[in-house]
Design a protein around this motif. Structure first.
Motif, PDB file in Angstrom:
ATOM      1  N   ALA A  54      80.202 -51.417 114.120  1.00 50.17           N
ATOM      2  CA  ALA A  54      81.213 -52.063 114.272  1.00 50.17           C
ATOM      3  C   ALA A  54      82.787 -51.013 114.291  1.00 50.17           C
ATOM      4  N   GLY A  55      83.445 -50.839 115.246  1.00 49.64           N
ATOM      5  CA  GLY A  55      84.497 -49.921 115.424  1.00 49.64           C
ATOM      6  C   GLY A  55      84.008 -48.422 115.357  1.00 49.64           C
ATOM      7  N   ALA A  56      82.583 -48.231 115.457  1.00 51.26           N
ATOM      8  CA  ALA A  56      82.317 -46.915 115.376  1.00 51.26           C
ATOM      9  C   ALA A  56      81.504 -46.493 116.764  1.00 51.26           C
ATOM     10  N   VAL A  57      81.076 -47.446 117.186  1.00 55.45           N
ATOM     11  CA  VAL A  57      80.106 -47.053 118.451  1.00 55.45           C
ATOM     12  C   VAL A  57      80.172 -48.335 119.400  1.00 55.45           C
ATOM     13  N   ASP A  58      79.870 -48.211 120.751  1.00 59.22           N
ATOM     14  CA  ASP A  58      79.867 -49.374 121.880  1.00 59.22           C
ATOM     15  C   ASP A  58      78.626 -50.236 121.587  1.00 59.22           C
ATOM     16  N   VAL A  59      78.596 -51.258 120.701  1.00 60.62           N
ATOM     17  CA  VAL A  59      77.926 -51.979 120.293  1.00 60.62           C
ATOM     18  C   VAL A  59      77.819 -53.334 121.596  1.00 60.62           C
ATOM     19  N   ASN A  60      76.504 -53.875 121.867  1.00 61.43           N
ATOM     20  CA  ASN A  60      76.676 -54.827 122.961  1.00 61.43           C
ATOM     21  C   ASN A  60      75.384 -55.782 122.448  1.00 61.43           C
ATOM     22  N   LEU A  61      75.776 -56.869 121.443  1.00 56.19           N
ATOM     23  CA  LEU A  61      75.025 -57.592 121.028  1.00 56.19           C
ATOM     24  C   LEU A  61      74.210 -58.600 121.998  1.00 56.19           C
ATOM     25  N   LEU A  62      75.179 -59.245 122.738  1.00 52.38           N
ATOM     26  CA  LEU A  62      74.589 -59.847 124.017  1.00 52.38           C
ATOM     27  C   LEU A  62      73.571 -59.097 125.116  1.00 52.38           C
ATOM     28  N   LEU A  75      86.437 -45.021 123.063  1.00 49.95           N
ATOM     29  CA  LEU A  75      86.235 -44.814 121.587  1.00 49.95           C
ATOM     30  C   LEU A  75      84.909 -43.908 121.444  1.00 49.95           C
ATOM     31  N   ARG A  76      83.988 -44.479 122.147  1.00 52.43           N
ATOM     32  CA  ARG A  76      82.630 -43.842 121.763  1.00 52.43           C
ATOM     33  C   ARG A  76      82.717 -42.171 122.286  1.00 52.43           C
ATOM     34  N   ALA A  77      83.188 -42.023 123.596  1.00 56.38           N
ATOM     35  CA  ALA A  77      83.349 -40.629 123.973  1.00 56.38           C
ATOM     36  C   ALA A  77      83.935 -39.834 123.093  1.00 56.38           C
ATOM     37  N   ARG A  78      85.232 -40.370 122.697  1.00 66.28           N
ATOM     38  CA  ARG A  78      86.107 -39.583 121.465  1.00 66.28           C
ATOM     39  C   ARG A  78      85.287 -39.382 120.206  1.00 66.28           C
ATOM     40  N   SER A  79      84.436 -40.318 120.005  1.00 67.36           N
ATOM     41  CA  SER A  79      83.636 -40.033 118.645  1.00 67.36           C
ATOM     42  C   SER A  79      82.614 -39.014 118.947  1.00 67.36           C
ATOM     43  N   ILE A  80      81.853 -38.739 120.087  1.00 64.59           N
ATOM     44  CA  ILE A  80      80.975 -37.616 120.177  1.00 64.59           C
ATOM     45  C   ILE A  80      81.766 -36.451 120.369  1.00 64.59           C
ATOM     46  N   LEU A  90      74.657 -24.909 104.589  1.00 65.41           N
ATOM     47  CA  LEU A  90      74.479 -26.215 104.813  1.00 65.41           C
ATOM     48  C   LEU A  90      73.508 -26.595 105.812  1.00 65.41           C
ATOM     49  N   VAL A  91      72.657 -27.902 105.679  1.00 65.29           N
ATOM     50  CA  VAL A  91      71.598 -28.261 106.550  1.00 65.29           C
ATOM     51  C   VAL A  91      71.956 -29.475 107.002  1.00 65.29           C
ATOM     52  N   LEU A  92      71.945 -29.509 108.576  1.00 66.04           N
ATOM     53  CA  LEU A  92      72.421 -30.864 108.992  1.00 66.04           C
ATOM     54  C   LEU A  92      71.357 -31.779 108.813  1.00 66.04           C
ATOM     55  N   ASN A  93      71.900 -33.169 108.426  1.00 62.53           N
ATOM     56  CA  ASN A  93      71.276 -34.274 107.980  1.00 62.53           C
ATOM     57  C   ASN A  93      71.391 -35.400 108.972  1.00 62.53           C
ATOM     58  N   SER A  94      71.748 -35.026 109.977  1.00 61.23           N
ATOM     59  CA  SER A  94      72.001 -36.266 111.230  1.00 61.23           C
ATOM     60  C   SER A  94      71.254 -35.652 112.608  1.00 61.23           C
ATOM     61  N   PRO A  95      71.159 -36.787 113.235  1.00 63.14           N
ATOM     62  CA  PRO A  95      70.539 -36.416 114.702  1.00 63.14           C
ATOM     63  C   PRO A  95      71.430 -35.248 115.261  1.00 63.14           C
ATOM     64  N   ARG A  96      70.783 -34.384 116.036  1.00 66.27           N
ATOM     65  CA  ARG A  96      71.564 -33.469 116.798  1.00 66.27           C
ATOM     66  C   ARG A  96      71.793 -34.017 118.062  1.00 66.27           C
ATOM     67  N   ASP A  97      71.235 -34.961 118.696  1.00 73.05           N
ATOM     68  CA  ASP A  97      71.245 -35.507 119.996  1.00 73.05           C
ATOM     69  C   ASP A  97      72.714 -36.697 119.591  1.00 73.05           C
ATOM     70  N   PRO A  98      73.699 -36.793 120.197  1.00 74.45           N
ATOM     71  CA  PRO A  98      74.842 -37.322 119.900  1.00 74.45           C
ATOM     72  C   PRO A  98      74.401 -38.946 120.257  1.00 74.45           C
ATOM     73  N   ALA A  99      73.425 -39.142 121.267  1.00 69.97           N
ATOM     74  CA  ALA A  99      73.065 -40.552 121.769  1.00 69.97           C
ATOM     75  C   ALA A  99      72.272 -41.163 120.609  1.00 69.97           C
ATOM     76  N   ARG A 100      71.808 -40.210 119.630  1.00 68.24           N
ATOM     77  CA  ARG A 100      71.003 -40.872 118.586  1.00 68.24           C
ATOM     78  C   ARG A 100      71.781 -41.046 117.174  1.00 68.24           C
ATOM     79  N   ARG A 101      72.964 -40.771 117.432  1.00 71.40           N
ATOM     80  CA  ARG A 101      74.004 -40.568 116.335  1.00 71.40           C
ATOM     81  C   ARG A 101      75.070 -41.670 116.149  1.00 71.40           C
ATOM     82  N   GLY A 102      75.503 -42.136 115.053  1.00 72.92           N
ATOM     83  CA  GLY A 102      76.833 -42.825 115.076  1.00 72.92           C
ATOM     84  C   GLY A 102      77.936 -41.979 115.033  1.00 72.92           C
ATOM     85  N   SER A 103      79.018 -42.539 114.316  1.00 67.31           N
ATOM     86  CA  SER A 103      80.189 -41.612 114.243  1.00 67.31           C
ATOM     87  C   SER A 103      80.453 -40.923 112.810  1.00 67.31           C
TER      88      SER A 103
END
Length: 395
Positions: A187-195, A287-292, A309-322
């Motif tokens: 909430a407030g980080a990605v483009d959520v669409n519950l419905l 917001l989502r575009a800016r986050s990426i 340092l070793v990346l601990n997050s998905p490299r693909d932004p579609a699979r990552r939050g903010s």
């Protein structure tokens, strides 16, 4: 078009600080202090008990819920505020289980926030249910015909990995189960669409990306198809159909109102309203575009300048939050050194440096400064001081 320069100016950001911890606690909206002061002086002070009617305190949880609904892809009258996130998890999970009385299996993953698992474990023990916890990548395969509820946090609090809400919800429904989503890092980080995802229940907090302040109240959403059937175990006074009839027996209120429990935190909700005034100016796709853009720039910069340092997050932004996590054997000390230099992220055990990017107030200059300071303290070893290894109560 969202003006992120304008939204940044709406927050108080301490001079000299690069704040990348909005995924733990968002900064204070500049208008919040005056908004709360006005409420206390003009409402609490002068109206006293009449403020529940005259100032609208009693209906505030629904009115604020409607404003959050837009940010999570929900409709009016479907979200209500109040209590803590753990209480809302308890309500949603118990209500979902009651809607599947012939099943007693709860499925979650090992990347879920521990508090959610604690709640599920307690409910399972009390109701004779079973909590199954699998690796995040194994969730889809673990959705079997005996499943009652799939309970997941959409964005992992450590890695930032984002589950595919529509796909996993559809898979749960195919198996005859319900899907409950925790939106604490969504909430407030990605483009959520519950419905759009056809989820069944959702909960979330408002002190992170939504900037409601420490201890800000949680929210809960129920899909309209369940609104009149949901029966949470925790039944409170404010969730009664007629609270001021003072009946001895509980009768649930209509729709989402039954998910209210106790007296709403009016002061905290008032501070949250000041934050939501800023959110009213925000397009969630922008917001989502800016986050990426921000997270991608940070990953590129850190990997170029900080080879340890070793990346601990998905490299693909579609699979990552903010948020972005990097691992280091002495992650805690490194983060304390960063904070001492005015770059504020946080640490998550066992070895993760975690950085949250909030487009409302973070920009590419924040990314550049964070990368530069992080590279310097790793290069010169200044992180390895005794004071940076001494752990505080809150990490």
């Amino acid at each position: 078009m969202t003006d992120f320069t304008k939204t940044r100016a709406a927050f108080h950001l301490p001079e000299g600080m690069t704040y990348l911890d909005g995924n733990s606690l968002g900064p204070m909206p500049r208008a919040a202090a005056d908004r709360v002061a006005t409420m206390m002086q003009d409402e609490w002070s002068d109206m006293l008990i009449t403020g529940w009617n005259r100032a609208g305190w009693y209906v505030q949880p629904r009115k604020v819920g409607d404003r959050i609904a837009r940010l999570i892809g929900a409709g009016d009258g479907q979200v209500v505020m109040g209590d803590t996130l753990s209480i809302k998890v308890f309500q949603a999970l118990s209500a979902a289980l009651a809607l599947r009385p012939d099943r007693r299996v709860i499925l979650s993953d090992s990347g879920n926030f521990p508090s959610d698992l604690y709640v599920a474990e307690g409910i399972a023990r009390a109701l004779g249910a079973t909590l199954r916890v699998v690796e995040p990548e194994a969730v889809e395969a673990a959705i079997t015909p005996d499943l009652a509820v799939l309970m997941l946090t959409e964005v992992d609090y450590r890695t930032g990995r984002r589950h595919d809400m529509p796909a996993l919800t559809a898979r749960a429904h195919e198996a005859g189960a319900l899907a409950l989503w925790d939106l604490a890092h969504s909430a407030g980080a990605v483009d959520v669409n519950l419905l759009g995802a056809d989820a069944d229940f959702a909960v979330g907090c408002t002190y992170k990306y939504l900037n409601g302040g420490p201890g800000a109240p949680a929210f809960i959403w129920t899909h309209p198809r369940h609104a009149e059937a949901a029966q949470p175990i925790l039944q409170g006074w404010m969730g009664h159909a007629a609270p001021f009839a003072f009946d001895q027996e509980y009768r649930p209120a209509a729709g989402i109102e039954r998910m209210r429990v106790g007296t709403p935190p009016v002061i905290a909700l008032t501070a949250l309203e000041a934050a939501l005034d800023i959110w009213d100016q925000v397009d969630m796709k922008a917001l989502r575009a800016r986050s990426i853009e921000l997270t991608e720039a940070f990953i590129v910069g850190v990997e170029a300048e900080c080879p340890d340092l070793v990346l601990n997050s998905p490299r693909d932004p579609a699979r990552r939050g903010s948020q972005v996590g990097f691992r280091h054997p002495q992650g805690y000390a490194v983060m304390q050194a960063l904070i001492a230099e005015g770059v504020v992220g946080d640490f998550r055990a066992p070895d993760v440096l975690r950085f949250g990017f909030a487009p409302l107030y973070n920009d590419l200059e924040d990314v550049e400064r964070a990368v530069a300071v992080l590279a310097r303290i790793l290069r010169d070893g200044s992180w390895d001081r005794p004071e940076y290894h001494a752990k505080s109560a809150v990490t």
